[in-house]
Design a protein around this motif. Structure first.
Motif, mmCIF file in Angstrom:
data_model
loop_
_atom_site.group_PDB
_atom_site.id
_atom_site.type_symbol
_atom_site.label_atom_id
_atom_site.label_comp_id
_atom_site.label_asym_id
_atom_site.label_seq_id
_atom_site.Cartn_x
_atom_site.Cartn_y
_atom_site.Cartn_z
ATOM 1 N N ILE A 31 0.846 -1.190 0.000
ATOM 2 C CA ILE A 31 0.000 0.000 0.000
ATOM 3 C C ILE A 31 0.883 1.243 0.000
ATOM 4 O O ILE A 31 2.089 1.173 0.253
ATOM 5 N N ILE A 33 1.194 5.144 1.764
ATOM 6 C CA ILE A 33 0.736 6.086 2.781
ATOM 7 C C ILE A 33 1.406 7.423 2.495
ATOM 8 O O ILE A 33 2.330 7.507 1.676
ATOM 9 N N LEU A 57 -4.724 1.407 10.072
ATOM 10 C CA LEU A 57 -4.991 1.811 8.697
ATOM 11 C C LEU A 57 -6.506 1.890 8.560
ATOM 12 O O LEU A 57 -7.203 0.891 8.772
ATOM 13 N N HIS A 103 -4.649 7.179 6.538
ATOM 14 C CA HIS A 103 -5.332 6.804 5.305
ATOM 15 C C HIS A 103 -4.312 6.154 4.376
ATOM 16 O O HIS A 103 -3.104 6.336 4.531
ATOM 17 N N TRP A 104 -4.777 5.417 3.413
ATOM 18 C CA TRP A 104 -3.907 4.592 2.584
ATOM 19 C C TRP A 104 -4.575 4.338 1.240
ATOM 20 O O TRP A 104 -5.763 4.590 1.056
#
Length: 217
Positions: A31, A33, A57, A103-104
């Motif tokens: 992911i 970030i 997350l 958030h991601w």
């Protein structure tokens, strides 16, 4: 999480307005970030990700940073984390307190886009009162972030519609895409960053340095 493993999470479109509905995201092994959401040697009151520290997350799970990966120049290029599978959905079963929530976006499903950040045109509060107003132009009145990653649902956002990028501000989709066909977003309103405010109080010089580093990145 295995290389081919993933799971779906459901997040509110607007946490302050339940009637706005929800959206679905796919959580994958890799992911992205925000760069500013990690510090290798964090000061007090920094509750985001750091070596040996856990964060939530949003809507997905709790992860712990185990290793910092650098390139040949010594720049941080990746973080290796472990996931608490019992926390899928966002909450630890043992009730331990997790202070940071990030958030991601999935590295597999995230969409590349361009963002334009607009600020004041002049550094002076009253450019008309200056002897030469052109000397007071703000050199960073427009910054272009060439390769941000956005949620795939934003690729369907109508031209001209406004959307909030968490902690970054409100953005409007530009009528023209980039030359290579990627979406372009223009920031119309900024948001206050609570950590940036704390950092300035702790060490104004360090805060200025991090702001400069962010612009370079």
């Amino acid at each position: 999480l295995g290389e081919d493993e993933s799971f779906e999470v459901e997040l509110p479109e607007n946490p302050e307005d339940p009637s706005a509905g929800t959206r679905k995201l796919v959580f994958t092994r890799e992911i992205f970030i925000e760069r500013d959401d990690f510090m290798e040697d964090p000061p007090k009151k920094f509750f985001r990700l750091a070596p040996g520290r856990e964060v939530r997350l949003r809507g997905a799970c709790i992860v712990r940073c185990e290793e910092v990966i650098r390139d040949d120049a010594g720049e941080i290029v990746a973080l290796k984390c472990t996931m608490d599978k019992d926390s899928i959905g966002g909450a630890p079963k043992d009730g331990r307190r997790i202070r940071g929530t990030l958030h991601w976006v999935s590295a597999v499903h995230g969409v590349s886009a361009e963002a334009r950040l607009y600020d004041r045109l002049f550094e002076s509060e009253n450019p008309a009162g200056e002897e030469d107003f052109l000397k007071h132009l703000n050199p960073t009145s427009r910054e272009i972030l060439d390769d941000i990653r956005i949620e795939p649902t934003l690729a369907e956002l109508p031209i001209g519609q406004t959307v909030q990028f968490e902690r970054m501000g409100y953005f409007c989709r530009d009528p023209e895409d980039t030359p290579d066909g990627r979406l372009r977003f223009n920031r119309t309103i900024t948001l206050k960053d609570s950590w940036a405010k704390i950092a300035r109080k702790l060490d104004p010089r360090e805060s200025e340095k991090r702001t400069s580093d962010k612009r370079k990145s």
